[in-house]
Design an enzyme around this catalytic site. Sequence first.
Site, PDB file in Angstrom:
ATOM      1  N   LYS A  63      31.415 -11.919  -1.528  1.00  0.00           N
ATOM      2  CA  LYS A  63      31.381 -12.792  -0.346  1.00  0.00           C
ATOM      3  C   LYS A  63      31.626 -14.277  -1.026  1.00  0.00           C
ATOM      4  CE  LYS A  63      28.526  -9.836   2.577  1.00  0.00           C
ATOM      5  NZ  LYS A  63      27.468  -9.441   3.157  1.00  0.00           N
ATOM      6  N   GLN A 107      21.191 -11.892   3.193  1.00  0.00           N
ATOM      7  CA  GLN A 107      21.727 -10.667   2.796  1.00  0.00           C
ATOM      8  C   GLN A 107      20.449  -9.385   2.884  1.00  0.00           C
ATOM      9  OE1 GLN A 107      24.713  -9.759   1.834  1.00  0.00           O
ATOM     10  NE2 GLN A 107      24.291  -7.422   1.567  1.00  0.00           N
ATOM     11  N   ASP A 130      26.980 -13.412  10.402  1.00  0.00           N
ATOM     12  CA  ASP A 130      26.819 -11.955  10.573  1.00  0.00           C
ATOM     13  C   ASP A 130      27.002 -11.331  11.843  1.00  0.00           C
ATOM     14  OD1 ASP A 130      26.614 -10.634   8.051  1.00  0.00           O
ATOM     15  OD2 ASP A 130      24.683 -11.237   7.593  1.00  0.00           O
TER      16      ASP A 130
HETATM   17  N1  GUN Z   1      23.506  -5.618   3.929  1.00  0.00           N
HETATM   18  C1  GUN Z   1      24.455  -4.711   4.077  1.00  0.00           C
HETATM   19  N2  GUN Z   1      25.402  -4.777   4.950  1.00  0.00           N
HETATM   20  C2  GUN Z   1      25.154  -6.305   5.163  1.00  0.00           C
HETATM   21  C3  GUN Z   1      25.885  -7.153   5.907  1.00  0.00           C
HETATM   22  O1  GUN Z   1      27.136  -6.949   6.600  1.00  0.00           O
HETATM   23  N3  GUN Z   1      25.152  -8.396   5.996  1.00  0.00           N
HETATM   24  C4  GUN Z   1      24.067  -8.657   5.538  1.00  0.00           C
HETATM   25  N4  GUN Z   1      23.609 -10.110   5.721  1.00  0.00           N
HETATM   26  N5  GUN Z   1      23.356  -7.759   4.883  1.00  0.00           N
HETATM   27  C5  GUN Z   1      23.972  -6.638   4.795  1.00  0.00           C
END
Ligand code: GUN
Length: 308
Positions: A63, A107, A130
């Site tokens: 990311k 995350q 998100d």
């Molecule tokens: N863990 C797995 N997928 C995601 C996501 O799209 N965003 C976040 N913050 N954590 C995750």
Amino acid sequence: MNLSAIPLTTSSHLIDGKQIAEDIKAEIAAEVVTLKAAGAKVPHLAAILVGHDGGSETYVRNKVLACERVGFASTLLRYEDDISEAELLAKVDELNHDPEIDGFIVQLPLPAHISPQKVIEAIRPEKDVDGFHPMNLGRMVAGLPALLPATPSGIVELLSRQGIRTSGKHCVVIGRSNIVGTPVSILLAKNLDNANCTVTLCHSRTEKLAEICRTADIVVAAIGRPEFVTADMVRPGAVVIDVGTTRVADATKKSGYSLKGDVNFAEVAPLASAITPVPGGVGPMTIAMLLLNTLRAAKGEIYPRRLN
Ligand code: GUN
């Protein structure tokens, strides 16, 4: 004429999520150039990573790298997994009030002593890139402009850009998580150009799951169980979207693991009219849509921007 024999897609059989995500990122990068030329600040994404989970480390690294690629600013905040819930909530609040940060993510998963729901609800909806906050989820359900969850909106965008017809088609979603299964089932059923499906949401308690899956024009597998979807569950000609990314021990790999999707690719690919690979399918789309949400947040497209 037997309509069910007509493939739902006229494009190639393997859906190249990596390339489609690259196209979206190129569009975002062009917008950043325009913003800069107009004297605006570049969008800034922050990510909070707690602990050292291998999968989470990889996702967050990707990311942050993606931000650099499109010209965004990025900040990675790392904490050990003994951080208290109160301390983490205080960090979230700092980001909520930091005028430099346009959007941020925490995350998941978090250590067991921290409530992910409390953390998600502590994020200001206008910085929730998100799209997990109940305000954004509620607005999505109501059909109002919202920061949409990245994986579900990535799936809808992938189908659209691949030229796959969705209107009136039967889509079976396997898995009802808050992050993927539930929101993607809602999005795909919306009265939108690239949705309009009839959706069945299946989960661990669904009876006659294989039978229901065989009636699908489009299968979205988001159950988190490696190779769960087998050939007997897929109608020849169906479109198959694999959301799974489970690390499975693999001594032949330098890393010691390989990434497995929720679909038994070797069995199902020969049947499907189009299928996403793992890796290189849905995963890159999630990152592209996260960047798109960050751009929308920076431009104040969904919510008015606050000064603090
Ligand atoms: N863990 C797995 N997928 C995601 C996501 O799209 N965003 C976040 N913050 N954590 C995750």
